[in-house]
Design an enzyme around this catalytic site. Structure first.
Site, PDB file in Angstrom:
ATOM      1  N   TYR A  35       0.627  -1.499   0.091  1.00 49.72           N
ATOM      2  CA  TYR A  35       0.221   0.039  -0.168  1.00 49.72           C
ATOM      3  C   TYR A  35       0.919   1.740   0.001  1.00 49.72           C
ATOM      4  CZ  TYR A  35      -3.638   3.617   1.502  1.00 49.72           C
ATOM      5  OH  TYR A  35      -3.926   4.880   1.267  1.00 49.72           O
ATOM      6  N   LEU A  84      26.409 -20.055 -27.807  1.00 53.47           N
ATOM      7  CA  LEU A  84      27.196 -20.587 -28.035  1.00 53.47           C
ATOM      8  C   LEU A  84      27.409 -21.549 -28.342  1.00 53.47           C
ATOM      9  CD1 LEU A  84      26.236 -19.890 -24.135  1.00 53.47           C
ATOM     10  CD2 LEU A  84      27.875 -19.618 -24.948  1.00 53.47           C
ATOM     11  N   GLU A 113      27.663 -21.089 -14.525  1.00 53.46           N
ATOM     12  CA  GLU A 113      26.721 -20.347 -14.134  1.00 53.46           C
ATOM     13  C   GLU A 113      25.510 -21.177 -14.929  1.00 53.46           C
ATOM     14  OE1 GLU A 113      26.636 -16.593 -16.596  1.00 53.46           O
ATOM     15  OE2 GLU A 113      28.259 -16.305 -16.216  1.00 53.46           O
ATOM     16  N   LYS A 115      22.155 -22.002 -17.188  1.00 52.15           N
ATOM     17  CA  LYS A 115      22.004 -21.445 -18.319  1.00 52.15           C
ATOM     18  C   LYS A 115      19.812 -21.426 -18.786  1.00 52.15           C
ATOM     19  CE  LYS A 115      22.541 -22.916 -23.631  1.00 52.15           C
ATOM     20  NZ  LYS A 115      21.528 -21.964 -23.961  1.00 52.15           N
ATOM     21  N   ASP A 117      17.067 -20.422 -19.226  1.00 56.70           N
ATOM     22  CA  ASP A 117      15.903 -20.624 -21.082  1.00 56.70           C
ATOM     23  C   ASP A 117      14.752 -19.379 -21.063  1.00 56.70           C
ATOM     24  OD1 ASP A 117      15.156 -22.132 -22.720  1.00 56.70           O
ATOM     25  OD2 ASP A 117      14.323 -23.525 -22.487  1.00 56.70           O
ATOM     26  N   ARG A 136      17.864 -10.290 -29.490  1.00 55.12           N
ATOM     27  CA  ARG A 136      19.546 -10.854 -30.449  1.00 55.12           C
ATOM     28  C   ARG A 136      19.222 -10.514 -31.507  1.00 55.12           C
ATOM     29  NH1 ARG A 136      20.972 -16.094 -31.585  1.00 55.12           N
ATOM     30  NH2 ARG A 136      23.589 -15.852 -31.724  1.00 55.12           N
ATOM     31  N   GLU A 172      19.377 -12.191 -19.729  1.00 58.73           N
ATOM     32  CA  GLU A 172      18.154 -13.365 -20.527  1.00 58.73           C
ATOM     33  C   GLU A 172      17.499 -13.049 -19.383  1.00 58.73           C
ATOM     34  OE1 GLU A 172      19.284 -15.362 -22.480  1.00 58.73           O
ATOM     35  OE2 GLU A 172      18.137 -16.976 -23.026  1.00 58.73           O
ATOM     36  N   TYR A 224      23.784 -11.637 -17.061  1.00 54.54           N
ATOM     37  CA  TYR A 224      25.315 -12.607 -16.670  1.00 54.54           C
ATOM     38  C   TYR A 224      26.236 -12.089 -18.123  1.00 54.54           C
ATOM     39  CZ  TYR A 224      22.376 -14.396 -21.004  1.00 54.54           C
ATOM     40  OH  TYR A 224      22.054 -14.467 -22.169  1.00 54.54           O
ATOM     41  N   LYS A 291      32.133 -20.735 -18.134  1.00 51.00           N
ATOM     42  CA  LYS A 291      33.240 -19.119 -19.326  1.00 51.00           C
ATOM     43  C   LYS A 291      34.643 -19.353 -18.105  1.00 51.00           C
ATOM     44  CE  LYS A 291      28.814 -17.360 -19.913  1.00 51.00           C
ATOM     45  NZ  LYS A 291      27.930 -15.589 -18.903  1.00 51.00           N
ATOM     46  N   LYS A 315      24.262 -28.845 -21.865  1.00 51.07           N
ATOM     47  CA  LYS A 315      22.747 -29.051 -22.095  1.00 51.07           C
ATOM     48  C   LYS A 315      21.903 -29.971 -21.334  1.00 51.07           C
ATOM     49  CE  LYS A 315      20.810 -27.215 -25.703  1.00 51.07           C
ATOM     50  NZ  LYS A 315      19.949 -25.421 -25.925  1.00 51.07           N
ATOM     51  N   CYS A 409     -16.894 -46.938 -32.037  1.00 55.13           N
ATOM     52  CA  CYS A 409     -17.167 -45.424 -32.086  1.00 55.13           C
ATOM     53  C   CYS A 409     -17.024 -45.512 -30.257  1.00 55.13           C
ATOM     54  CB  CYS A 409     -17.598 -44.746 -32.527  1.00 55.13           C
ATOM     55  SG  CYS A 409     -17.782 -42.794 -32.728  1.00 55.13           S
ATOM     56  N   CYS A 412     -20.878 -43.297 -31.010  1.00 51.58           N
ATOM     57  CA  CYS A 412     -22.305 -43.618 -31.579  1.00 51.58           C
ATOM     58  C   CYS A 412     -22.123 -45.324 -31.745  1.00 51.58           C
ATOM     59  CB  CYS A 412     -21.836 -42.865 -33.053  1.00 51.58           C
ATOM     60  SG  CYS A 412     -21.288 -43.277 -34.397  1.00 51.58           S
ATOM     61  N   CYS A 427     -14.432 -42.743 -37.952  1.00 54.64           N
ATOM     62  CA  CYS A 427     -15.695 -43.559 -36.938  1.00 54.64           C
ATOM     63  C   CYS A 427     -16.492 -42.858 -38.650  1.00 54.64           C
ATOM     64  CB  CYS A 427     -16.759 -42.620 -36.410  1.00 54.64           C
ATOM     65  SG  CYS A 427     -18.424 -42.837 -35.567  1.00 54.64           S
ATOM     66  N   CYS A 433     -22.513 -39.342 -35.432  1.00 54.56           N
ATOM     67  CA  CYS A 433     -22.186 -39.577 -34.600  1.00 54.56           C
ATOM     68  C   CYS A 433     -22.871 -38.447 -33.990  1.00 54.56           C
ATOM     69  CB  CYS A 433     -20.758 -40.159 -35.332  1.00 54.56           C
ATOM     70  SG  CYS A 433     -20.239 -40.006 -33.639  1.00 54.56           S
TER      71      CYS A 433
END
Ligand code: IVH
Length: 670
Positions: A35, A84, A113, A115, A117, A136, A172, A224, A291, A315, A409, A412, A427, A433
């Site tokens: 507040y 990279l 570090e 990575k 996403d 980028r 990122e 980074y 790195k 990865k 089915c 039906c 079907c 149906c």
């Protein structure tokens, strides 16, 4: 209040708000109530309104958004934004480290570090003020998304402490899992398509024109890398730590988001730790980055064409969990196609609870050799719907029965068929149906088909369930009394529905053809058929050869069209729809021509006088065709505002003529 006092208070308020903002979002350690914070912001907003000359670009009031970016300008990066080199193999990380050790003199220190996403961003600060944020793009040039980036609370608009006069910081931008889930829950309630994953959502959000919407999406960031011409840091970690002092959200060693090590063991420990722990993070990471810390050593190691030799990404393999298969159920689509669905004991996967997975078709079930009560491995890549990738055979009880694909089915009870060469069962009871017919009716009235105002999917289902409507033509026999008797139907809505149906009589032939729902006749095919054959009767009587001779009409479509008309019920239906007044004949559009005959167009970006769909329509009515991606077969690209730089580059590399909106109009005139 005089100007001087106003300016002083504005500056004080800005500083206080920035400070509390930092404590709340970056340090997660607020010291005033929400507040009180809102009151400070409100006061600042009032003062800025009163004294607009002091409403600075870097004011914290910019966080709430409101500015619109019509066109994202292309900006060339001062330092190229490289990517990279990456690997899924620990062995390759070891090889990389061994290689580096041989080349570098005097030992190496590595910084490990996360990575993140998300979407890479480069943000420039001049004299401590955020002046520009660029995506980028293709690495050489990106898009200016400054207005949107300013709404991200963890990115400071004004720095504190001892910062360089002019530098760029990279990092990122991502969408935390909680925000992503909340957003998708809202979308589900509104019946909007769900977003596939946090990364794409973050990327799409950054390129929205309305920064107010961006502000509401609660994006977050980690920074980074610091770039500049005269920075005095010995290495990467020192620069990142300093950036933390200036107000950025940077990874910290206390929670192991960043870690310095001299050894391959240290690197491996970091990898193993995060491979497990990543599931407990409030955002997605797809690996870790290693790195070389020292800038001088980085410089000596240098770059390959695409990436630095001094860094590598490891990865993680896709996330996989095990859960129990409770049942396989089957869904019937509007065209009768059957989709098996695996119902699972709910399990957490990639931050969401997974209860169902698509099994695609009977082959898939066969391939997995699914048995009742199996424990299955579920994986999620980037897609919304997770997939079953295997079965834990050790947990299968010997008594478990094999899952047999249904023969009838589920809606039906008609016996299912599977055509040669097709993956799915169907079907064949297409007109009786209930699920199929409801689907067909919903499609018939949908926006791109007849677009009947005042009639939605729910009402169509209701009409069907009450037996008032059994096919598309029955809709046009509805009376006011029948409609108004339905649940939740007032006089006005009943009237609107009937008016909506009346207006459907103005819908052009190609959309009516699409609306009746012949299998494989989508929007584009319907247009082609309508344009070529001009009316329904010529299509009905067209031979197989005549059909396949039409541009882009293949055998599958030709067979389907012929089969449709072989069914007398369909011919009757069309006669009734004709009587009801729907259009079954092509009305050549005003302004139609053959000027663009055979030319392939890609339309991309935002336009001023037309919508993208309108441009596409003009192209088609003048004989051209719309294709979705740029290739050597493309003749023209019609480029609106904020068309991606990568696309533009591709088009110019291929020597394709790029037309602005005005040039396109000119082309049609000539
Ligand atoms: S450093 C020259 N560090 O991964 C190296 N990148 O494939 C510049 N990324 O485009 C990148 N986390 O979007 C670096 N801790 C991290 C990262 C990171 C995520 C992304 C970034 C980059 C891509 C590289």
């Amino acid at each position: 209040m005089n100007k001087l006092d106003a300016k002083e208070e504005i500056l004080k308020l800005s500083e206080a708000i920035n400070h509390h903002n930092h404590l709340y979002y970056v340090e997660s350690n607020p010291v005033i109530s929400d507040y009180d914070f809102d009151m400070l912001l409100k006061r600042l907003q009032e003062l800025e309104q009163q004294f607009p000359e002091f409403a600075f670009d870097y004011s914290p009031t910019k966080r709430v958004g409101g500015d619109i970016t019509k066109k994202f300008e292309t900006v060339v990066h001062r330092f190229p934004m490289l990517s990279l080199s990456n690997t899924y193999s620990e062995e390759e990380i070891q090889e990389w480290e061994t290689r580096l050790k041989k080349q570098a003199e005097g030992g190496l220190e590595y910084v490990c570090e996360l990575k993140y996403d998300g979407v890479a961003i480069g943000i420039r600060y001049e004299n401590g003020v955020l002046t520009r944020a660029v995506t980028r793009g293709d690495g050489t040039q990106g898009e200016d998304v400054t207005t949107n980036v300013k709404t991200i609370r963890t990115i400071p608009l004004q720095l504190i402490g001892q910062f360089p006069a002019d530098f760029e910081i990279r990092g990122e931008i991502f969408m935390p899992l909680k925000s992503f889930q909340k957003l998708n829950e809202e979308r589900e309630e509104n019946g909007e398509a769900l977003f596939a994953n946090p990364r794409n959502t973050a990327s799409g959000t950054l390129k929205m024109q309305d920064s107010k919407v961006v502000a509401e999406r609660s994006l977050d960031s980690y920074l980074y890398g610091v770039y500049g011409t005269d920075l005095n840091f010995p290495g990467h970690l020192e620069a990142v730590n300093a950036a933390g002092e200036w107000g950025f959200k940077v990874p910290q060693s206390k929670n192991r988001f960043i870690e310095k090590t001299k050894t391959i063991d240290g690197i491996m420990q970091f990898i193993h730790f995060w491979d497990k722990e990543r599931h407990n993070l409030p955002f997605e990471i797809d690996g870790v980055v290693i790195k070389v810390n020292n800038y001088e050593q980085q410089r000596k190691l240098g770059f390959t064409a695409k990436s630095p030799r001094w860094a590598i990404a490891y990865k993680f393999k896709a996330e996989r969990v095990e859960t129990k298969l409770e049942a396989v159920t089957y869904q019937v689509g509007r065209t009768g196609s059957i989709t098996p669905v695996a119902n699972l004991t709910p399990v957490q996967l990639g931050g969401t609870t997974v209860k169902r997975a698509s099994l695609h078709n009977s082959d898939q079930i066969e391939k997995l050799d699914l048995h009742e009560g199996d424990y299955v491995y579920v994986e999620k890549g980037g897609e919304i719907i997770p997939k079953i990738v295997g079965v834990n055979l050790e947990k299968r009880s010997t008594a478990a029965a094999k899952i047999n694909y249904i023969a009838h089915c589920p809606e039906c009870q008609t016996e299912l068929i599977r055509k040669e060469g097709e993956a799915n069962h169907y079907c064949p009871n297409e007109d009786a149906c209930p699920t199929q017919m409801k689907g067909k009716l919903e499609h018939f009235i949908s926006r791109k088909a007849l677009n009947v105002d005042g009639l939605g999917a729910e009402t169509v289902d209701l009409l069907y369930d009450k037996g008032l409507v059994r096919n598309q033509a029955d809709l046009f026999d509805l009376t006011f009394d029948q409609v108004v008797d339905l649940d939740r139907m007032a006089d006005k809505s009943a009237n609107n529905l009937l008016i909506g149906l009346k207006e459907a009589k103005n819908v052009p032939f190609e959309r009516v053809l699409f609306a009746i729902g012949i299998r494989f006749v989508g929007e584009t095919v319907a247009k082609k058929l309508a344009k070529h054959f001009k009316n329904i009767d010529t299509i009905r009587t067209a031979s197989f050869d005549e059909l396949v001779n039409v541009d882009e009409i293949g055998e599958k479509i030709a067979i389907s069209v012929q089969q449709y008309f072989m069914d007398e019920a369909h011919n009757l239906l069309i006669e009734r729809l004709k009587k009801a007044g729907l259009q079954f004949e092509l009305v050549e559009k005003e302004g139609a021509s053959n000027k663009l005959d055979g030319k392939a167009f890609v339309v991309s970006g935002v336009f001023t006088s037309f919508s993208r769909d309108e441009i596409k329509e003009v192209i088609e009515s003048n004989g051209g065709k719309n294709v979705s991606s740029i290739s050597s077969k493309t003749d023209f690209v019609v480029a609106g505002d904020n068309m991606g730089p990568a696309k533009l580059k591709k088009a110019s590399d291929l020597g394709i003529t790029i037309l602005s909106e005005d040039e396109f109009i000119q082309l049609l005139k000539n």
